[in-house]
Each structure stands twice: as C-alpha cells, then as structure tokens.
Enzyme design. Structure first.
Site, mmCIF file in Angstrom:
data_model
loop_
_atom_site.group_PDB
_atom_site.id
_atom_site.type_symbol
_atom_site.label_atom_id
_atom_site.label_comp_id
_atom_site.label_asym_id
_atom_site.label_seq_id
_atom_site.Cartn_x
_atom_site.Cartn_y
_atom_site.Cartn_z
ATOM 1 N N ASP A 53 0.848 -1.195 0.000
ATOM 2 C CA ASP A 53 0.000 0.000 0.000
ATOM 3 C C ASP A 53 0.880 1.240 0.000
ATOM 4 O OD1 ASP A 53 -3.230 0.397 0.943
ATOM 5 O OD2 ASP A 53 -1.943 2.164 1.121
ATOM 6 N N ASP A 79 4.151 3.209 -4.012
ATOM 7 C CA ASP A 79 3.124 3.664 -4.959
ATOM 8 C C ASP A 79 3.068 2.679 -6.126
ATOM 9 O OD1 ASP A 79 1.627 4.913 -6.932
ATOM 10 O OD2 ASP A 79 2.602 6.858 -6.692
ATOM 11 N N SER A 161 -15.671 -2.653 -10.655
ATOM 12 C CA SER A 161 -16.776 -1.923 -10.014
ATOM 13 C C SER A 161 -18.002 -1.985 -10.905
ATOM 14 C CB SER A 161 -16.332 -0.464 -9.847
ATOM 15 O OG SER A 161 -17.430 0.377 -9.659
ATOM 16 N N TYR A 174 -12.975 6.435 -14.463
ATOM 17 C CA TYR A 174 -13.023 5.236 -13.610
ATOM 18 C C TYR A 174 -13.816 4.116 -14.314
ATOM 19 C CZ TYR A 174 -13.927 2.716 -9.135
ATOM 20 O OH TYR A 174 -14.011 1.796 -8.107
ATOM 21 N N LYS A 178 -12.166 0.579 -15.079
ATOM 22 C CA LYS A 178 -12.705 -0.631 -14.453
ATOM 23 C C LYS A 178 -13.304 -1.584 -15.492
ATOM 24 C CE LYS A 178 -11.816 -0.165 -9.992
ATOM 25 N NZ LYS A 178 -10.678 -0.916 -9.418
HETATM 26 N N1 NAD Z 1 -15.849 0.860 -1.738
HETATM 27 C C1 NAD Z 1 -16.619 0.625 -2.798
HETATM 28 O O1 NAD Z 1 -17.842 0.834 -2.773
HETATM 29 C C2 NAD Z 1 -16.003 0.097 -4.075
HETATM 30 C C3 NAD Z 1 -16.884 -0.214 -5.129
HETATM 31 C C4 NAD Z 1 -16.361 -0.709 -6.311
HETATM 32 C C5 NAD Z 1 -15.009 -0.915 -6.446
HETATM 33 N N2 NAD Z 1 -14.168 -0.589 -5.411
HETATM 34 C C6 NAD Z 1 -12.744 -0.808 -5.618
HETATM 35 O O2 NAD Z 1 -12.233 -1.590 -4.566
HETATM 36 C C7 NAD Z 1 -10.841 -1.313 -4.395
HETATM 37 C C8 NAD Z 1 -10.554 -1.053 -2.926
HETATM 38 O O3 NAD Z 1 -11.223 0.132 -2.521
HETATM 39 P P1 NAD Z 1 -11.694 0.441 -1.012
HETATM 40 O O4 NAD Z 1 -13.132 0.796 -1.102
HETATM 41 O O5 NAD Z 1 -11.244 -0.614 -0.103
HETATM 42 O O6 NAD Z 1 -10.917 1.813 -0.792
HETATM 43 P P2 NAD Z 1 -9.929 2.291 0.373
HETATM 44 O O7 NAD Z 1 -9.640 3.710 0.074
HETATM 45 O O8 NAD Z 1 -10.470 1.942 1.700
HETATM 46 O O9 NAD Z 1 -8.630 1.391 0.124
HETATM 47 C C9 NAD Z 1 -7.860 1.539 -1.048
HETATM 48 C C10 NAD Z 1 -6.390 1.395 -0.683
HETATM 49 O O10 NAD Z 1 -5.615 1.579 -1.872
HETATM 50 C C11 NAD Z 1 -4.460 2.308 -1.528
HETATM 51 N N3 NAD Z 1 -3.913 2.998 -2.690
HETATM 52 C C12 NAD Z 1 -4.470 4.022 -3.372
HETATM 53 N N4 NAD Z 1 -3.633 4.446 -4.324
HETATM 54 C C13 NAD Z 1 -2.530 3.672 -4.254
HETATM 55 C C14 NAD Z 1 -1.314 3.622 -4.988
HETATM 56 N N5 NAD Z 1 -1.053 4.501 -5.959
HETATM 57 N N6 NAD Z 1 -0.395 2.681 -4.656
HETATM 58 C C15 NAD Z 1 -0.631 1.810 -3.646
HETATM 59 N N7 NAD Z 1 -1.750 1.818 -2.906
HETATM 60 C C16 NAD Z 1 -2.699 2.742 -3.208
HETATM 61 C C17 NAD Z 1 -4.935 3.291 -0.477
HETATM 62 O O11 NAD Z 1 -3.862 3.817 0.317
HETATM 63 C C18 NAD Z 1 -5.917 2.448 0.314
HETATM 64 O O12 NAD Z 1 -5.289 1.829 1.423
HETATM 65 C C19 NAD Z 1 -10.514 -0.145 -5.323
HETATM 66 O O13 NAD Z 1 -9.943 -0.630 -6.510
HETATM 67 C C20 NAD Z 1 -11.883 0.445 -5.606
HETATM 68 O O14 NAD Z 1 -11.910 1.142 -6.824
HETATM 69 C C21 NAD Z 1 -14.633 -0.107 -4.227
#
Ligand code: NAD
Length: 289
Positions: A53, A79, A161, A174, A178
């Site tokens: 992360d 990153d 997503s 996005y 996705k």
């Molecule tokens: N929460 C939702 O409703 C939802 C819905 C559809 C898809 N998603 C997808 O699920 C995945 C996880 O999302 P989440 O909801 O747990 O979000 P979150 O923000 O809780 O967790 C995402 C994590 O990714 C890390 N991150 C972001 N950019 C980064 C980078 N450049 N390098 C390394 N790490 C990085 C962040 O630090 C964070 O810890 C994502 O791909 C998101 O698009 C989430």
C-alpha cells in the site's frame, strides 16, 4: 462474513491448515478497506501475505496485526504506479515466499470524479494509470512466478466496479478503467490458463462501506501524482437527495461491509473456485440485475 465463519467452512471442506495454506499473496491497496480485510482473511487461511500500500504506516499496522494473530505477513509500502516500486514488491514477495508467488489481488485504487466536459487530462491519465497500467506492470513483472509448470495453484484477481460494468455519471475515467480490467482478466486467463493452469477473475463491487463511499465531508483525501489533494467519498447532499432510494436498486437493500467484500475475494482465490476463470463476479447485494 466473519473470518471465523470462513474458517468453519474451510474446516468442513477439510483444509485443516487453511484453504490457502503456504500460498504467497500480494494484495495491493491492503493498508485499509477491502484490501486490509482480504489480507487478514487470506492470512487466516494460511497464506503468506504481502501487504502492499502507498500508506506505509497503515501497511505496517495490517502486517503487524496479522503476525500478532499468528499469521504471516510483511508490509512492502510504495506507490503502485511507480515501476521501480513494482520491481521491489515482486522481489520482496518472492523472497518472502522462498521463490514462489501464487496470488495477486490488484485492488489498490481510488476515484477522481468529474463530468465529461470538465474532466482534465490529469484526472483521466491518473485513473487509467492506477487501475490499468499498474496492474499490467505488476502482472508482467510477476510473470516468471506464474508461468511455471509445477502444478501449484496460481490465481490473479482484479478488482472492478459496477461503474466499469454499467457506467456511472461523473466517472468516465473510472468506468473506462474498471471496464478495461475485465478484458485484462480474460486475456490472462486465456494466455496463462492452458499451459500453466493460472486462474484469473474480476470481482466487481457495488456499494461497499469504506472511505470511498463515506461522507465526502469527512475530509478524507488521497494524493494525486503531483501531490494534489483529491477528495474522496460521496457528498452528503447527494446521499441526502437519494434518501431511502440510495439502496433501493440493491436487492438486499443495504451496502456491503468490507469483510463481506473481502470474503468474496477469498472465495475466488480459494479451491472452492478451482474451475472458475475469466469471469466477472458481481459482489453488489444484487444491484443492477
Ligand atoms: N468501496 C466501494 O464501494 C467500491 C466499489 C467498487 C469498487 N471498489 C474498488 O475496490 C478497491 C478497494 O477500494 P476500497 O473501497 O477498499 O478503498 P480504500 O480507500 O479503503 O482502500 C484503497 C487502498 O488503496 C491504496 N492505494 C491508493 N492508491 C494507491 C497507490 N497509488 N499505490 C498503492 N496503494 C494505493 C490506499 O492507500 C488504500 O489503502 C478499489 O480498486 C476500488 O476502486 C470499491
């Protein structure tokens, strides 16, 4: 689903050391949210987990938590859009796994929304780089550990997503990124399935309760490529305007928890899904049917 319940199911299926015993898993974006829950569940099923992360403190905390609970994890912070970091990540994962990597979950991500006519080049490029180019770089760098004929289980899971599957106003960047993940997934399944038995699946989430769907007014933000603050979350006025209708198109009439989302990731990674590849699994509580 609680991790106890998942273990109970695994126990019934006779995997006494866990459904992922001894497997080495890179989970990107596992410092919090769905990725962190997946890291805990994978470790609970015997996997050696690499918590990857951009947030070093949070990655270290997740890994520490897993190790204290009797699991095995290391944090490799960085990153995911940085090609040098990807090389380090793969090397450290292989070292931790004694030369083996079995699982990759491409989960890291965030949204940088805007209506079509106002979306900037930077918004566009950043989101494509994060959700498409970074997983490509990681999978390519890890190829030597997946193109192996030793009969071991290997699997890649790419997180998508409902926006990618159905589109979403305000999320052109996005949605494209996705949607791209689904073709990426199927190509891996077709290239690495026949000779190496690698499975590759997409999981598309609906509304999961993480900071991405929390109130924007909470002030959560991520840093863009030039250090700019990108606010994340759903504006309260959008949520308030939707009212009860917010979850009206979800058959279960509620959002999902990060543990429920991560349980689906574990299920797909597990032997329960040994004959499932190239698919997009919708984890949405029945939204968009
Ligand atoms: N929460 C939702 O409703 C939802 C819905 C559809 C898809 N998603 C997808 O699920 C995945 C996880 O999302 P989440 O909801 O747990 O979000 P979150 O923000 O809780 O967790 C995402 C994590 O990714 C890390 N991150 C972001 N950019 C980064 C980078 N450049 N390098 C390394 N790490 C990085 C962040 O630090 C964070 O810890 C994502 O791909 C998101 O698009 C989430």
């Amino acid at each position: 689903m609680s991790s106890d319940r998942v273990s109970q199911i695994a126990g019934h299926l006779n995997y006494p050391k866990g459904m992922l015993a001894g497997q080495v898993a890179i989970i990107t974006g596992s410092g919090q949210g769905i990725g962190a829950e997946a890291a805990r569940l994978f470790a609970n099923e015997g996997a050696k987990v690499i918590v990857a992360d951009i947030d070093a403190k949070k990655s270290a905390a997740v890994a520490e938590d897993i190790n204290k609970s009797g699991g095995q994890a290391i944090a490799v912070a960085g990153d995911i859009t940085d090609a040098e970091y990807i090389k380090t990540l793969v090397q450290k994962a292989a070292d931790f796994g004694n030369g083996k990597i079995n699982l990759i979950v491409n989960n890291a991500g965030y949204t940088w929304d805007g209506v079509i006519h106002k979306m900037t080049d930077k918004q566009w490029d950043t989101i494509i780089a994060l959700h498409c180019t970074a997983p490509f770089n990681l999978v390519r760098a890890a190829a030597p550990y997946f193109r192996v004929k030793d009969g071991a289980h290997r699997c890649i899971i790419n997180i998508s997503s409902t926006s990618g599957v159905h589109g979403n106003a305000g999320q052109l960047n996005y949605s494209l990124a996705k949607a791209g993940v689904t073709g990426f997934t199927k190509t891996i399944a077709k290239e690495w399935g026949p000779a190496f038995g690698v499975r590759s699946n997409t999981i598309a989430f609906g509304h999961i309760l993480t900071r991405l769907t929390a109130a924007k007014e909470n002030g959560d933000f991520v840093k863009g490529p030039d250090g700019e603050k990108i606010a994340i979350g759903i504006p309260q006025k959008t949520a308030a305007a939707a009212g009860d209708a917010m979850f009206a198109d979800i058959a279960l009439r509620r959002p999902g928890t990060p543990a429920e989302a991560a349980s689906a990731v574990l299920a797909v990674a597990s032997p329960l899904f040994s004959y499932v590849t190239g698919q997009t699994i919708m984890v949405t509580g029945g939204r968009n049917m």
